[in-house]
Motif scaffolding. Structure first.
Motif, PDB file in Angstrom:
ATOM      1  N   LEU A   1       0.815  -1.214   0.000  1.00 47.97           N
ATOM      2  CA  LEU A   1       0.000   0.000   0.000  1.00 47.97           C
ATOM      3  C   LEU A   1       0.848   1.264   0.000  1.00 47.97           C
ATOM      4  CD1 LEU A   1      -2.602  -1.168   2.685  1.00 47.97           C
ATOM      5  CD2 LEU A   1      -2.811  -1.319   0.196  1.00 47.97           C
ATOM      6  N   THR A   2       2.164   1.105   0.159  1.00 47.08           N
ATOM      7  CA  THR A   2       3.030   2.279   0.313  1.00 47.08           C
ATOM      8  C   THR A   2       4.256   2.248  -0.595  1.00 47.08           C
ATOM      9  OG1 THR A   2       4.161   1.198   2.176  1.00 47.08           O
ATOM     10  CG2 THR A   2       2.320   2.645   2.710  1.00 47.08           C
ATOM     11  N   ASP A   3       4.344   1.248  -1.496  1.00 45.91           N
ATOM     12  CA  ASP A   3       5.566   1.107  -2.298  1.00 45.91           C
ATOM     13  C   ASP A   3       5.493   1.807  -3.648  1.00 45.91           C
ATOM     14  OD1 ASP A   3       3.841  -0.511  -3.713  1.00 45.91           O
ATOM     15  OD2 ASP A   3       4.998  -2.366  -3.469  1.00 45.91           O
ATOM     16  N   GLY A   4       4.494   2.630  -3.850  1.00 45.09           N
ATOM     17  CA  GLY A   4       4.399   3.392  -5.093  1.00 45.09           C
ATOM     18  C   GLY A   4       3.399   2.848  -6.092  1.00 45.09           C
ATOM     19  N   ARG A   5       2.874   1.642  -5.872  1.00 40.13           N
ATOM     20  CA  ARG A   5       1.849   1.140  -6.798  1.00 40.13           C
ATOM     21  C   ARG A   5       0.547   1.888  -6.566  1.00 40.13           C
ATOM     22  NH1 ARG A   5       1.581  -5.041  -5.336  1.00 40.13           N
ATOM     23  NH2 ARG A   5       3.696  -4.594  -4.581  1.00 40.13           N
TER      24      ARG A   5
END
Length: 550
Positions: free
Chosen positions: A372-376
């Protein structure tokens, strides 16, 4: 009256008593918002069913599993109610006990269901009404048949004796003739053709009243105007996205009839969930709570999300229940609020590695925080293919996370979002033997030709789709019979989060031939030939089809 006829009438009365209870229970649920007795029991059966049974239903019944289950529940209730009545013809107390058990089952299903915490007593109220009405109904039926479950069996003896009272002995000082005279003044004689011990008028009146109550309650529950309906949904205007989806490149769709459309229409998009009825959540009262291991708890209503920065993206979703070559995959254009932005605003605390999201029905899903936080483009989606989310797909708000199977990411009808650790909770599906984390596997499917299709000898074409969300598809190959793998022609790529169409042209010679497809993702991972069932983290293997060339 013969024993068989008495049992049949009592059994019919039992069915009508249970039907009245269910009908008025359904009406109570429609008016008060509690758990429908049938839906409550059916949902519990879904939750308690062993994994292989669920897998079989999804694979073989698809979305038909829900109406089939409802029909099965109703049939089982009616059979049980008939048996209760029939048994009650000789043992009326047992009929009452069995009917009470039916009502208690409805109450228990609601009380232990997923949504008790949000609705309290109202949740079990329809079950209570079902219990009361069904119990009163069976008592009235037994009374009409001159069967008294609380009278020590006197009425049953009278029934067995042809409806007459036992003669007193001469020790009482009264003659048989005198007692006959007394009996003649106690009640009018029944018609000559009326079964002894059977009050025909009362029985007909009772069963008709029960039938009307059951049918009327059910009918009213179905026609009552809904607070939230299709007009409500379509009346919502979703603002234009601040970040629009990129224009779909020319050439993403191949010109081969029968291949899955690049964008799956909403009405054709697969639906796999555990609910027997689709929630109709009111967007005016809906609220999302973001809490747990955060610095600031957030509470957002639907208007809050509409006023946030929206992004629009094309994303393919896949259900973990999808078999090799199966239908549970689709591509749509979604619009929503980036989840990462809300998490930054809430302030995620150190040590958190998961989010537990909860649906309006209480179903929980665990998602890796990193995804949810890796840029996807993970979003709280508000719209799908240019319109507000359909009810079946999570209206008013659902999660969409590229690259993960839905059971760990795609919470529909979401109301709660808790930042936490995987070690602190277990979610609905992981409790049932599925893996905690489930990245989507590289997969491909042959859409054309269909299995056992007959085609003409000569130049032929095969076509289909391949997907490896958040990695992208780099290559697709096709094997004819046991020959070498040959490259297929890939359609243009939209994004790495969408599926990709492919075509393969070959020279078809007379006879039966097997076509097999495999894909390679952009990381160089070749689709495995090792066959695996969907449980516990998605199916694997190569899809093939047999064609007959003439």
């Amino acid at each position: 009256m013969t024993t068989m006829k008495r049992r049949a009438l009592a059994g019919l009365g039992g069915v009508l008593a249970a039907g009245a209870g269910l009908g008025l229970g359904e009406l109570t649920a429609a008016l008060a918002g509690g758990t429908s007795p049938v839906v409550g029991v059916g949902t519990q059966l879904i939750d308690l069913a062993p994994g292989p049974a669920k897998d079989w239903a999804v694979k073989n019944l698809g979305t038909a599993d829900k109406p089939i289950l409802i029909g099965t529940v109703l049939l089982a209730v009616m059979v049980f109610a008939f048996l209760a009545g029939a048994i009650g013809a000789s043992k009326p107390r047992i009929a009452v006990v069995m009917t009470v058990l039916l009502g208690l089952l409805a109450i228990l299903a609601a009380a232990t269901g997923r949504t008790l915490a949000t609705n309290g007593f109202v949740q079990v109220l329809p079950g209570i009404i079902t219990l009361l009405i069904a119990t009163i109904g069976i008592l009235l039926v037994l009374r009409a048949l001159h069967l008294n479950p609380f009278g020590g069996g006197g009425d049953r003896k009278a029934f067995a004796a042809g409806g007459s009272k036992p003669h007193q002995t001469l020790a009482t000082g009264s003659s048989t003739a005198e007692h006959a005279a007394e009996r003649s003044t106690e009640r009018p004689a029944e018609p000559a053709d009326a079964p002894a011990g059977f009050d025909r008028r009362r029985f007909l009146g009772t069963t008709m009243a029960l039938g009307v109550a059951g049918a009327g309650g059910l009918g009213a529950s179905l026609v009552l105007p809904e607070g939230v309906n299709e007009a409500t949904r379509r009346g919502i205007r979703i603002p234009a996205a601040a970040s629009r989806a990129r224009a779909v490149p020319a050439g993403v769709s191949v010109d081969v009839p029968g291949v899955s459309r690049f964008v799956t229409p909403n009405q054709s998009f697969y639906r796999v969930d555990t609910l027997l009825t689709v929630p109709k959540v009111d967007p005016r009262t809906w609220e999302l709570r973001i809490h747990g291991m955060v610095d600031r708890e957030l509470r957002l209503n639907f208007a809050d999300l509409l006023n946030r920065r929206l992004i629009e993206r094309d994303i393919t979703l896949t259900c973990v229940s999808n078999e090799v070559g199966g239908p549970y995959v689709g591509n749509a254009r979604w619009i929503g609020v980036p989840i990462a932005e809300l998490l930054r605003e809430a302030g995620v605390q150190g040590g958190a590695d998961a989010v537990k999201s909860t649906s309006v029905d209480g179903l929980t899903i665990g998602t890796p925080l990193q995804a949810l936080t890796d840029g996807r483009d993970a979003i709280f989606a508000l719209g799908m293919n240019g319109e507000p989310l359909p009810f079946e797909h999570g209206f008013p708000v659902r999660m969409v996370v590229p690259g993960l199977y839905g059971y760990v990411s795609a919470t529909k009808w979401i109301v709660d979002f808790e930042v936490t650790r995987f070690s602190e909770f277990s979610a609905y599906w992981t409790d049932r033997g599925w893996s905690v984390e489930a990245p989507i596997k590289t997969s491909s499917r042959i859409d054309v030709p269909k299995g056992f299709a007959r085609i003409k000898a000569g130049p032929a074409v095969a076509a289909g789709v391949a997907w490896a969300q958040h990695r992208g598809i780099a290559k697709v190959e096709v094997q004819v019979d046991n020959g070498d793998w040959q490259p297929a022609t890939l359609a243009a790529e939209d994004t790495i989060d969408t599926w990709r169409q492919w075509t393969f042209r070959w020279n078809a010679t007379p006879g039966n031939h097997k076509l097999t497809v495999r894909a390679t993702d952009a990381d160089g991972q070749v689709q495995t030939a090792d066959r695996a069932a969907p449980r516990p983290n998605g199916s694997s293997g190569l899809h093939n089809t047999v064609v007959m060339v003439e």
